[in-house]
Motif scaffolding. Structure first.
Motif, PDB file in Angstrom:
ATOM      1  N   VAL A 390      89.536 -20.585 -66.301  1.00 46.05           N
ATOM      2  CA  VAL A 390      89.753 -19.943 -67.589  1.00 46.05           C
ATOM      3  C   VAL A 390      89.551 -18.431 -67.507  1.00 46.05           C
ATOM      4  CG1 VAL A 390      87.378 -20.220 -68.432  1.00 46.05           C
ATOM      5  CG2 VAL A 390      89.265 -20.146 -70.061  1.00 46.05           C
ATOM      6  N   ARG A 391      88.636 -17.987 -66.647  1.00 44.13           N
ATOM      7  CA  ARG A 391      88.416 -16.551 -66.506  1.00 44.13           C
ATOM      8  C   ARG A 391      89.582 -15.858 -65.811  1.00 44.13           C
ATOM      9  NH1 ARG A 391      85.624 -17.767 -69.998  1.00 44.13           N
ATOM     10  NH2 ARG A 391      83.351 -17.547 -70.151  1.00 44.13           N
ATOM     11  N   PHE A 392      90.344 -16.603 -65.033  1.00 46.44           N
ATOM     12  CA  PHE A 392      91.528 -16.051 -64.370  1.00 46.44           C
ATOM     13  C   PHE A 392      92.814 -16.352 -65.140  1.00 46.44           C
ATOM     14  CE2 PHE A 392      88.591 -15.751 -60.887  1.00 46.44           C
ATOM     15  CZ  PHE A 392      89.083 -14.765 -60.056  1.00 46.44           C
ATOM     16  N   GLY A 393      92.702 -17.080 -66.244  1.00 45.46           N
ATOM     17  CA  GLY A 393      93.892 -17.462 -67.001  1.00 45.46           C
ATOM     18  C   GLY A 393      94.684 -18.561 -66.334  1.00 45.46           C
ATOM     19  N   ALA A 394      94.010 -19.419 -65.551  1.00 46.62           N
ATOM     20  CA  ALA A 394      94.676 -20.509 -64.844  1.00 46.62           C
ATOM     21  C   ALA A 394      94.422 -21.839 -65.556  1.00 46.62           C
ATOM     22  CB  ALA A 394      94.165 -20.586 -63.405  1.00 46.62           C
ATOM     23  N   ASN A 395      95.216 -22.840 -65.216  1.00 42.70           N
ATOM     24  CA  ASN A 395      95.031 -24.170 -65.781  1.00 42.70           C
ATOM     25  C   ASN A 395      93.789 -24.836 -65.196  1.00 42.70           C
ATOM     26  OD1 ASN A 395      97.364 -24.275 -67.445  1.00 42.70           O
ATOM     27  ND2 ASN A 395      98.616 -24.639 -65.634  1.00 42.70           N
ATOM     28  N   ARG A 396      93.102 -25.603 -66.002  1.00 39.90           N
ATOM     29  CA  ARG A 396      91.890 -26.284 -65.536  1.00 39.90           C
ATOM     30  C   ARG A 396      92.189 -27.429 -64.576  1.00 39.90           C
ATOM     31  NH1 ARG A 396      90.183 -24.803 -70.833  1.00 39.90           N
ATOM     32  NH2 ARG A 396      88.134 -23.792 -70.842  1.00 39.90           N
ATOM     33  N   VAL A 397      93.444 -27.877 -64.509  1.00 44.52           N
ATOM     34  CA  VAL A 397      93.762 -29.020 -63.649  1.00 44.52           C
ATOM     35  C   VAL A 397      93.466 -28.729 -62.185  1.00 44.52           C
ATOM     36  CG1 VAL A 397      95.510 -30.013 -65.170  1.00 44.52           C
ATOM     37  CG2 VAL A 397      96.167 -28.288 -63.511  1.00 44.52           C
ATOM     38  N   HIS A 398      93.409 -27.451 -61.798  1.00 39.38           N
ATOM     39  CA  HIS A 398      93.123 -27.122 -60.400  1.00 39.38           C
ATOM     40  C   HIS A 398      91.716 -27.558 -59.998  1.00 39.38           C
ATOM     41  CE1 HIS A 398      96.845 -24.913 -60.476  1.00 39.38           C
ATOM     42  NE2 HIS A 398      96.390 -24.096 -61.412  1.00 39.38           N
ATOM     43  N   LEU A 399      90.858 -27.771 -60.984  1.00 38.33           N
ATOM     44  CA  LEU A 399      89.507 -28.238 -60.688  1.00 38.33           C
ATOM     45  C   LEU A 399      89.496 -29.664 -60.152  1.00 38.33           C
ATOM     46  CD1 LEU A 399      87.721 -26.801 -63.850  1.00 38.33           C
ATOM     47  CD2 LEU A 399      87.480 -25.954 -61.504  1.00 38.33           C
ATOM     48  N   MET A 400      90.639 -30.363 -60.240  1.00 39.19           N
ATOM     49  CA  MET A 400      90.711 -31.708 -59.666  1.00 39.19           C
ATOM     50  C   MET A 400      90.663 -31.670 -58.150  1.00 39.19           C
ATOM     51  SD  MET A 400      90.441 -33.990 -61.876  1.00 39.19           S
ATOM     52  CE  MET A 400      90.772 -35.347 -60.758  1.00 39.19           C
ATOM     53  N   GLY A 401      90.590 -30.458 -57.588  1.00 41.56           N
ATOM     54  CA  GLY A 401      90.311 -30.335 -56.162  1.00 41.56           C
ATOM     55  C   GLY A 401      89.024 -31.050 -55.788  1.00 41.56           C
ATOM     56  N   VAL A 402      88.134 -31.259 -56.768  1.00 45.00           N
ATOM     57  CA  VAL A 402      86.870 -31.939 -56.522  1.00 45.00           C
ATOM     58  C   VAL A 402      87.110 -33.351 -55.977  1.00 45.00           C
ATOM     59  CG1 VAL A 402      86.588 -32.962 -58.836  1.00 45.00           C
ATOM     60  CG2 VAL A 402      84.572 -32.321 -57.489  1.00 45.00           C
ATOM     61  N   LEU A 403      88.251 -33.966 -56.338  1.00 46.02           N
ATOM     62  CA  LEU A 403      88.616 -35.276 -55.801  1.00 46.02           C
ATOM     63  C   LEU A 403      89.712 -35.178 -54.749  1.00 46.02           C
ATOM     64  CD1 LEU A 403      88.675 -37.596 -58.964  1.00 46.02           C
ATOM     65  CD2 LEU A 403      86.819 -37.237 -57.342  1.00 46.02           C
ATOM     66  N   ILE A 404      90.720 -34.345 -55.015  1.00 47.29           N
ATOM     67  CA  ILE A 404      91.863 -34.273 -54.102  1.00 47.29           C
ATOM     68  C   ILE A 404      91.439 -33.792 -52.718  1.00 47.29           C
ATOM     69  CG2 ILE A 404      94.061 -33.106 -53.654  1.00 47.29           C
ATOM     70  CD1 ILE A 404      94.562 -33.079 -56.643  1.00 47.29           C
ATOM     71  N   GLY A 405      90.579 -32.777 -52.650  1.00 49.82           N
ATOM     72  CA  GLY A 405      90.151 -32.238 -51.369  1.00 49.82           C
ATOM     73  C   GLY A 405      89.463 -33.273 -50.489  1.00 49.82           C
ATOM     74  N   PRO A 406      88.409 -33.930 -50.982  1.00 51.79           N
ATOM     75  CA  PRO A 406      87.746 -34.954 -50.173  1.00 51.79           C
ATOM     76  C   PRO A 406      88.652 -36.131 -49.803  1.00 51.79           C
ATOM     77  CG  PRO A 406      86.317 -34.249 -51.956  1.00 51.79           C
ATOM     78  CD  PRO A 406      87.654 -33.626 -52.210  1.00 51.79           C
ATOM     79  N   ILE A 407      89.543 -36.535 -50.721  1.00 56.44           N
ATOM     80  CA  ILE A 407      90.434 -37.657 -50.422  1.00 56.44           C
ATOM     81  C   ILE A 407      91.420 -37.282 -49.317  1.00 56.44           C
ATOM     82  CG2 ILE A 407      92.351 -39.046 -51.346  1.00 56.44           C
ATOM     83  CD1 ILE A 407      90.805 -39.086 -54.012  1.00 56.44           C
ATOM     84  N   ALA A 408      91.999 -36.073 -49.413  1.00 54.37           N
ATOM     85  CA  ALA A 408      92.928 -35.624 -48.376  1.00 54.37           C
ATOM     86  C   ALA A 408      92.233 -35.538 -47.024  1.00 54.37           C
ATOM     87  CB  ALA A 408      93.509 -34.272 -48.761  1.00 54.37           C
ATOM     88  N   LEU A 409      90.997 -35.056 -47.026  1.00 54.18           N
ATOM     89  CA  LEU A 409      90.241 -34.968 -45.774  1.00 54.18           C
ATOM     90  C   LEU A 409      89.950 -36.348 -45.204  1.00 54.18           C
ATOM     91  CD1 LEU A 409      88.778 -33.047 -43.802  1.00 54.18           C
ATOM     92  CD2 LEU A 409      86.723 -33.327 -45.215  1.00 54.18           C
ATOM     93  N   TRP A 410      89.641 -37.305 -46.066  1.00 55.56           N
ATOM     94  CA  TRP A 410      89.357 -38.668 -45.617  1.00 55.56           C
ATOM     95  C   TRP A 410      90.585 -39.281 -44.963  1.00 55.56           C
ATOM     96  CZ3 TRP A 410      91.092 -43.633 -46.576  1.00 55.56           C
ATOM     97  CH2 TRP A 410      90.265 -44.686 -46.141  1.00 55.56           C
ATOM     98  N   TYR A 411      91.760 -39.102 -45.586  1.00 52.89           N
ATOM     99  CA  TYR A 411      92.994 -39.660 -45.001  1.00 52.89           C
ATOM    100  C   TYR A 411      93.377 -38.931 -43.715  1.00 52.89           C
ATOM    101  CZ  TYR A 411      94.348 -42.917 -48.687  1.00 52.89           C
ATOM    102  OH  TYR A 411      94.413 -43.992 -49.524  1.00 52.89           O
ATOM    103  N   TYR A 412      93.021 -37.645 -43.642  1.00 54.25           N
ATOM    104  CA  TYR A 412      93.331 -36.871 -42.447  1.00 54.25           C
ATOM    105  C   TYR A 412      92.549 -37.385 -41.242  1.00 54.25           C
ATOM    106  CZ  TYR A 412      94.109 -32.867 -39.389  1.00 54.25           C
ATOM    107  OH  TYR A 412      94.454 -32.065 -38.345  1.00 54.25           O
TER     108      TYR A 412
END
Length: 412
Positions: A390-412
Motif C-alpha cells: 500500500v505504501r508503494f501503491g501496489a496490489n496487496r495480492v503480491h503478499l501471497m508470496g508468503v505461500l507461493i514462494g515456499p511452495i515453489a521452492l518445495w516443488y523445485y
C-alpha cells in the motif's frame, strides 16, 4: 445405515442429514462474521472437533463443507465493514471499501452474494470436465510447478500500472516469500492448534488495513440497495470467477484475489470495483467445489476445509457432499442480505477508531490462540510486511508470496 445417494429418498434420513448441514451453516455464520478468523484456521478447529461430534463421518463431513461454504459467503461482511479508510485514501483502498466509501455498501453485499451463488451454479457442471482435464495435466503441472507459479507472479506484477507499484509488488512478494519460508514449518505450542497461518494472514492482510483506517471517519451513510450494473456485467465476472476457482482449487498457493485479477484480465472491457467484488466472491465459493473434486480425483486437499475433511476420514460421497454445498450456498446467500445489511448499519453507529482497536486486539488474541507467543511475534512482523504494497501503491495480492514462494521452492 446407508448414507449414500439414498439420503434424498428417505425423509427421516434426509432430515437427519439436514440437521448436520444446518449446524455447519451456523458455525460458518459465526466464523464468517468474526474478523480475522480465516477459513483455513476455522477448518483446523473443525478437524480437531470432528472426532467429538456424534454421528456418521459422512454427515460430519457435510457439516464441515456447509460451514466452509457459508463462511465464504459471509466473510465479505466484516471485510466491507472494517478497515474503511478516509475518502482521501479511496484510490489506495480495496475495491469493496471504495464502494462503501461511495455509500454503495449494500450494493457491494448483493454483488458479492450473487457472485458466490452464481459461481456455484457455474462450477458444478464445470467441475467434471475440469477435473478430467486436470487429471491429464497434473503430472506436467507438478513437474513444472515453479515455472507455473512464476508465470502467475509475473502476470500479477505486470498488472501494476506504475513503476512504483511494480517495485512495491516485487518487494512485497520477495519479503513475504522469505517470511513464509521462515515461519510455515514452525510447530508452535498453542492453546487451540499449533498453526502459524492465523497470525501470518492476520498480520499481512488485516492489521495494515485496520491501522490505516483508525484515522478515518468510519462508514458513511449507505444509500439504496439497487444493483447499478447491467445483468451481463454480473454474469461475466461470476462465470470468470467460477472458472478461476478451478485454478485456486487445483494450484497450490494461488489465492482467490489473484485468481479474480487473472479472471478479470480475460474479460472484455473493464468491470471495475464491482466486477472485482463479484469475481473474488465467485472464486472463493467455487474453490470449495473444485477443491472437493480435486480431493476425490487427485487425493490432494487444496483448502483448509478439505484438509479437515480428509483428516476426519470422511467418505467422499459426491452426491451427499455436493448437496450439502448447494444447501449451504442457498443459506449463505440469504444470510449475506439479511445479516450483512444489519452489520453495516450497526458498525456505522460505533466509534470507528475504538472499533479498529478492538478488532486489532482480537487479531492478537487469535494469533496467540493458534500459535502461542510465537504467533504474536509472527503477527507483528507480518503486519510490518503488510504495509509494503500500500505504501508503494501496489496490489496487496503480491503478499501471497508468503505461500507461493515456499511452495515453489518445495516443488523445485
Amino acid at each position: 445405515m446407508d448414507l449414500g445417494v439414498t439420503i434424498s429418498t428417505d425423509p427421516a434420513l434426509a432430515l437427519y442429514a439436514l440437521t448436520f448441514v444446518l449446524g455447519g451453516a451456523l458455525l460458518g455464520t459465526l466464523s464468517g462474521l468474526t474478523p480475522g478468523l480465516h477459513a483455513n484456521n476455522f477448518a483446523l478447529l473443525l478437524a480437531g472437533a470432528a472426532p467429538l461430534v456424534p454421528g456418521p463421518p459422512l454427515l460430519v463431513g457435510a457439516a464441515m463443507l456447509s460451514a466452509g461454504v457459508v463462511h465464504t459467503f459471509l466473510d465479505v461482511v466484516p471485510a466491507l465493514a472494517l478497515g474503511v479508510p478516509d475518502a482521501e485514501m479511496a484510490v489506495a483502498a480495496l475495491p469493496g471499501h471504495r464502494l462503501v466509501l461511495e455509500g454503495r455498501g449494500y450494493e457491494a453485499l448483493r454483488l458479492s452474494a450473487m457472485g458466490s451463488a452464481l459461481a456455484v451454479v457455474f462450477a458444478v457442471p464445470l467441475a467434471v470436465p475440469m477435473t478430467f482435464l486436470m487429471i491429464k495435466a497434473w503430472p506436467t503441472l507438478a513437474a513444472n510447478m515453479p515455472l507455473v507459479l512464476g508465470t502467475v507472479v509475473a502476470i500479477m506484477l505486470l498488472t501494476e500500472n506504475s513503476l512504483s507499484g511494480f517495485a512495491g509488488g516485487v518487494l512485497a512478494f520477495g519479503i513475504s516469500a522469505l517470511l513464509g519460508m521462515a515461519t510455515l514449518d514452525l510447530d508452535p505450542a498453542a492453546p487451540l492448534y499449533g498453526d502459524v497461518l492465523a497470525p501470518l494472514f492476520a498480520g499481512l492482510f488485516g492489521a495494515p488495513i485496520l491501522i490505516d483506517a483508525m484515522g478515518g471517519s468510519g462508514i458513511p451513510e449507505q444509500t439504496d440497495k439497487t444493483i447499478t450494473i447491467p445483468r451481463r456485467a454480473v454474469l461475466l465476472p461470476a462465470a470468470a470467477g467460477a472458472l478461476a476457482g478451478a485454478v485456486v482449487g487445483y494450484l497450490p498457493g494461488v489465492s482467490s484475489a489473484i485468481a479474480a485479477v487473472l479472471a478479470l484480465l480475460a474479460l472484455p472491457g473493464s468491470s471495475g470495483d464491482r466486477g472485482f467484488v463479484i469475481a473474488t466472491s465467485g472464486v472463493n465459493t467455487a474453490n470449495t467445489i473444485f477443491a472437493l473434486f480435486a480431493l476425490v480425483a487427485l487425493g490432494a486437499p487444496r483448502t483448509g476445509v478439505l484438509v479437515a475433511v480428509e483428516r476426519a476420514e470422511v467418505p467422499l460421497n459426491l452426491p451427499v457432499l455436493l448437496s450439502a454445498v448447494a444447501i449451504a450456498a442457498a443459506i449463505g446467500f440469504v444470510l449475506v442480505l439479511v445479516v450483512g445489511d444489519w452489520y453495516l448499519r450497526v458498525i456505522g453507529t460505533v466509534d470507528y477508531a475504538k472499533l479498529c482497536v478492538v478488532v486489532l486486539t482480537l487479531l492478537v488474541v487469535l494469533s496467540y490462540a493458534f500459535a502461542g507467543a510465537i504467533g504474536i511475534v509472527v503477527f507483528l512482523v507480518s503486519a510490518l510486511v503488510g504495509f509494503i504494497p500500500v505504501r508503494f501503491g501496489a496490489n496487496r495480492v503480491h503478499l501471497m508470496g508468503v505461500l507461493i514462494g515456499p511452495i515453489a521452492l518445495w516443488y523445485y
